[in-house]
Scaffold this motif. Structure first.
Motif, short mmCIF file in Angstrom:
data_model
loop_
_atom_site.label_atom_id
_atom_site.label_comp_id
_atom_site.label_asym_id
_atom_site.label_seq_id
_atom_site.Cartn_x
_atom_site.Cartn_y
_atom_site.Cartn_z
N PRO A 69 0.85 -1.21 0.00
CA PRO A 69 0.00 0.00 0.00
C PRO A 69 0.88 1.26 0.00
CG PRO A 69 -0.65 -1.53 1.75
CD PRO A 69 0.67 -2.00 1.23
N GLU A 70 0.42 2.27 -0.70
CA GLU A 70 1.21 3.51 -0.75
C GLU A 70 1.41 4.11 0.63
OE1 GLU A 70 -0.03 6.44 -3.51
OE2 GLU A 70 0.03 5.07 -5.22
N ALA A 71 0.44 3.89 1.50
CA ALA A 71 0.52 4.51 2.83
C ALA A 71 1.48 3.77 3.76
CB ALA A 71 -0.87 4.55 3.47
N LEU A 72 1.91 2.57 3.36
CA LEU A 72 2.83 1.82 4.22
C LEU A 72 4.25 2.29 3.94
CD1 LEU A 72 2.94 -0.35 6.42
CD2 LEU A 72 3.10 -2.08 4.62
N VAL A 73 4.50 3.51 4.33
CA VAL A 73 5.76 4.19 3.99
C VAL A 73 6.85 3.81 4.99
CG1 VAL A 73 4.58 6.16 2.96
CG2 VAL A 73 5.07 6.16 5.42
N SER A 117 -6.39 -1.19 9.18
CA SER A 117 -5.88 0.07 9.70
C SER A 117 -4.35 0.05 9.59
CB SER A 117 -6.32 0.23 11.16
OG SER A 117 -5.97 1.49 11.69
N TYR A 118 -3.73 1.13 10.02
CA TYR A 118 -2.27 1.16 10.16
C TYR A 118 -1.93 1.36 11.62
CZ TYR A 118 -2.04 1.60 5.09
OH TYR A 118 -2.16 1.37 3.74
N LEU A 119 -0.93 0.64 12.06
CA LEU A 119 -0.50 0.75 13.45
C LEU A 119 0.88 1.41 13.50
CD1 LEU A 119 -0.56 0.15 16.48
CD2 LEU A 119 0.29 -2.15 15.98
N VAL A 120 0.93 2.55 14.19
CA VAL A 120 2.19 3.22 14.45
C VAL A 120 2.64 2.81 15.86
CG1 VAL A 120 3.39 5.43 14.68
CG2 VAL A 120 1.46 5.20 13.08
N ALA A 121 3.83 2.23 15.94
CA ALA A 121 4.38 1.81 17.24
C ALA A 121 5.66 2.58 17.49
CB ALA A 121 4.67 0.31 17.24
N ARG A 122 5.73 3.28 18.61
CA ARG A 122 6.92 4.07 18.94
C ARG A 122 7.27 3.82 20.40
NH1 ARG A 122 9.29 6.94 14.64
NH2 ARG A 122 9.81 8.67 16.07
N ASP A 128 -4.35 6.43 7.82
CA ASP A 128 -3.24 6.67 6.89
C ASP A 128 -2.16 7.43 7.65
OD1 ASP A 128 -1.46 7.64 4.92
OD2 ASP A 128 -3.06 7.72 3.42
N PRO A 129 -1.01 6.82 7.84
CA PRO A 129 0.04 7.50 8.63
C PRO A 129 0.54 8.78 7.98
CG PRO A 129 0.90 5.50 7.59
CD PRO A 129 -0.57 5.50 7.37
#
Lengths: 412, 412
Positions: free
Chosen positions: B146-150, B259-264, B364-365
């Motif tokens: 996916p384009e959003a999986l940057v 969805s997208y998961l941002v993990a920090r 979308d991140p």
């Protein structure tokens, strides 16, 4: 609303300029479970004061934060002042209150760090201890070094990390909520800033033993029940024999009502363990995995029969963990254990950095730990899956009365 | 006794030679809370199947074990077989049952590692995701990236450890009992042995956000309430706008319902923070510490008024965290957060290795994380006390129906 009346409604200074309602920390802490217990229900708070320190025979809470400290000063008075301050703060936090009273002065850092606001006391106990290194020449304590506070020998299979071992002081915080245990250690470390520094600390997420009879025996990360034989809080004569120190001379007179704490960080190669057959696992332990019954038969709390033979010899292997750790193989020694499961992420090769943080309170490590561990380390079938990566021994002073500070007898 | 009837009484093989009573794992697991819920009470188990994966809008459980995996094979079929096996095991464990059915064959390693025997399912959810690196040339997935999986950009102040970042796959296990969450990750890692290896993992001991309205807002290790503005599970139109993926082309069609998961991993210098005045801390956050109310007045859930001026300018500093993270400063963006407090022992200089493991689910991140974090990293007053030490982004596929495997649409 006892939290409010106890400390006063400390006022809502944050939004005062905007004319907001008065909202202080008092209201948040009022929700805490520091009230006297209802008759018949289990305690929700424990008292710092008493014959013994709390956190030893106290019913084992679910979570642990343990920290060892190095003292950074050579000044005896500073050390005593720290112990006084720690005592006051510990009593407050165990009662479900903030570590210090001043938490809403706008122009000062709050006395309490705040992350436990609104949480119940969660049966918090805070237990203090002194390591052998405290008795060097810095504080005039050399002639108070108890003979039993030895340097533990190197055991076969030890792979100790100095950064996870020893320490001048220790603090064991146990609570049912990890945030409460973390809060306690953090606030004590903060109070000690400049006087002590954290040498190492360890979180434990799941207890592996109980001191009461009405609880299920918990399981360690090998998947087996652990601590079936643990000393229970109602076994008074065994506690006197196996846990509490019997002072014998001027060196340990200050330890009346105290104990020794053996702390060992034991890594398990759980990925290897998981590949063993059930037969092999149960043979290593000497108990069934499901029920925890001795392989000689019966149910969990039945005595193992080390003589009972099957087709291929004893049903319980003499090299099994239960055989080698049993009182009959250790001069009748019993342990009061308080260990916790830990997982500290994963290792460089993608295995879980996991195991058991072993804590045991004993009357004398020379009779109650060293012989047993010497035997286990050389003969126990389990040893193949274990590696001891941290080690410490602390003298745990007895309890105190209100107005005294932790370890006061040592400095008297 | 549904645990027994469901899987059969597996027999007491351990002590069979001694004629002991039949005791198998079935009996142990029968105690688990996998029964249908009583009408009106909160669920005690969640279902793996549905439009979306569980563990996203699901009421946030108390504890977390998160793991990122590298795939060790180039074989697409092996990867698919793993996802099939993981799906079956996850459904079993979420229902409070063992990871696999064969747990008492005497001559085989048990399918389940055992440490959760006797524990309730503890509202376990297991959520799976795919990292950008999975879409290289190994598995024929390059045209499904996916384009959003940057790749996330380097933000000011990032100090990322590659050993705590990225990964081909992720597993998020949330439960009220940490032993249940650890058990889930461990058993999935074990099932994947030879196919995947753990790249990094992270435990979280205390949630820092909720998705329901009837819970107190939890506190982070700065002592402040966190996630007051978090998206709630009943805000359907906002969830559609801010959380769920709206597929736009062939590359992300497989992400419908996902969805997208941002993990920090965000370390906090909490010892420094603790030395700041209450005024400074509240100014940095833009809210009061006790109540969590905006500094413009009112109570926690009142809207902050960024225009309201006091004697020295706006009551809420435009460089405060609340101002910079607010939807009005971010094109209306709202986040569904699921972060956890962590303490991973202490550092070499005796400070707690502690902070917030930030997890956010976003549509979308590129619109919902990168602009906000770019702004926070350069302007936020809090940034002085934060260091991002780990980072990952995963595409979280939608839910599945019984018989399907997690991420099936990606491989279709």
């Amino acid at each position: 609303m006892s939290g409010v009346s106890r400390r006063g409604l400390l006022g809502g200074i944050g939004a005062a300029g905007a004319g907001a309602a008065a909202i202080g920390f008092g209201a948040g802490w009022a929700a805490q479970g520091s009230e006297p217990d209802d008759a018949g229900s289990a305690p929700t708070t424990f008292d710092l004061y008493g014959e013994h320190q709390s956190g030893i025979v106290t019913p084992v809470q679910d979570r642990l934060h343990f920290a060892a400290f190095d003292v950074l000063t050579d000044d005896r008075e500073s050390l005593v002042a720290l112990l006084q301050a720690w005592t006051v703060a510990a009593a407050e936090m165990m009662a479900g209150r903030p570590a210090g009273p001043d938490i809403s002065s706008y122009n000062a850092p709050p006395d309490d760090t705040g992350e436990a606001i609104g949480l119940p006391s969660s049966r918090l106990t805070i237990t203090f201890g002194f390591g052998r290194s405290l008795f060097d020449d810095r504080f005039g304590l050399a002639d108070r070094l108890p003979e039993a506070l030895v340097e533990l020998p190197h055991f076969p299979g030890d792979n100790l990390d100095p950064a996870r071992s020893d320490g001048d002081l220790c603090v064991q915080a146990c609570a049912d909520d990890p945030q409460v245990a973390v809060h306690a250690v953090r606030n004590l470390a903060r109070i000690g800033f400049g006087t002590v520094g954290v040498r190492w600390s360890q979180l434990g997420f799941g207890k592996t033993s109980t001191t009461t009879r009405d609880e299920q025996t918990p399981r360690n990360l090998m998947g087996f029940k652990d601590g079936t034989m643990n000393l229970k809080s109602d076994e008074q004569s065994d506690l006197d024999e196996h846990v509490w120190v019997e002072p014998s001379d001027d060196r340990d007179a200050w330890l009346a009502g105290g104990s020794y704490l053996v702390a060992r960080r034991i890594n398990m190669t759980i990925e290897i363990w998981d590949r063993q057959t059930l037969q092999s696992q149960e043979g290593d332990i000497g108990r069934t995995k499901a029920e925890g019954a001795p392989l000689s038969g019966g149910t969990e709390h039945d005595d193992p029969d080390f003589e009972l033979a099957g087709r291929d010899g004893p049903l319980i292997d003499p090299a099994s963990h239960v055989a080698l750790a049993h009182p009959t193989a250790n001069n009748g020694v019993r342990l009061l254990r308080r260990g916790y499961n830990f997982v500290d992420g994963s290792t460089e090769i993608g295995r879980l950095d996991a195991g058991l943080f072993f804590l045991a309170y004993v009357t004398d490590p020379r009779s109650h730990y060293i012989p047993m561990q010497t035997q286990l380390a050389s003969k126990d079938r389990l040893q193949e899956y274990l590696q001891h990566t941290g080690s410490a021994l602390f003298a745990i002073p007895g309890g105190i009365a209100p107005g005294e500070h932790v370890g006061q007898a040592l400095f008297a």
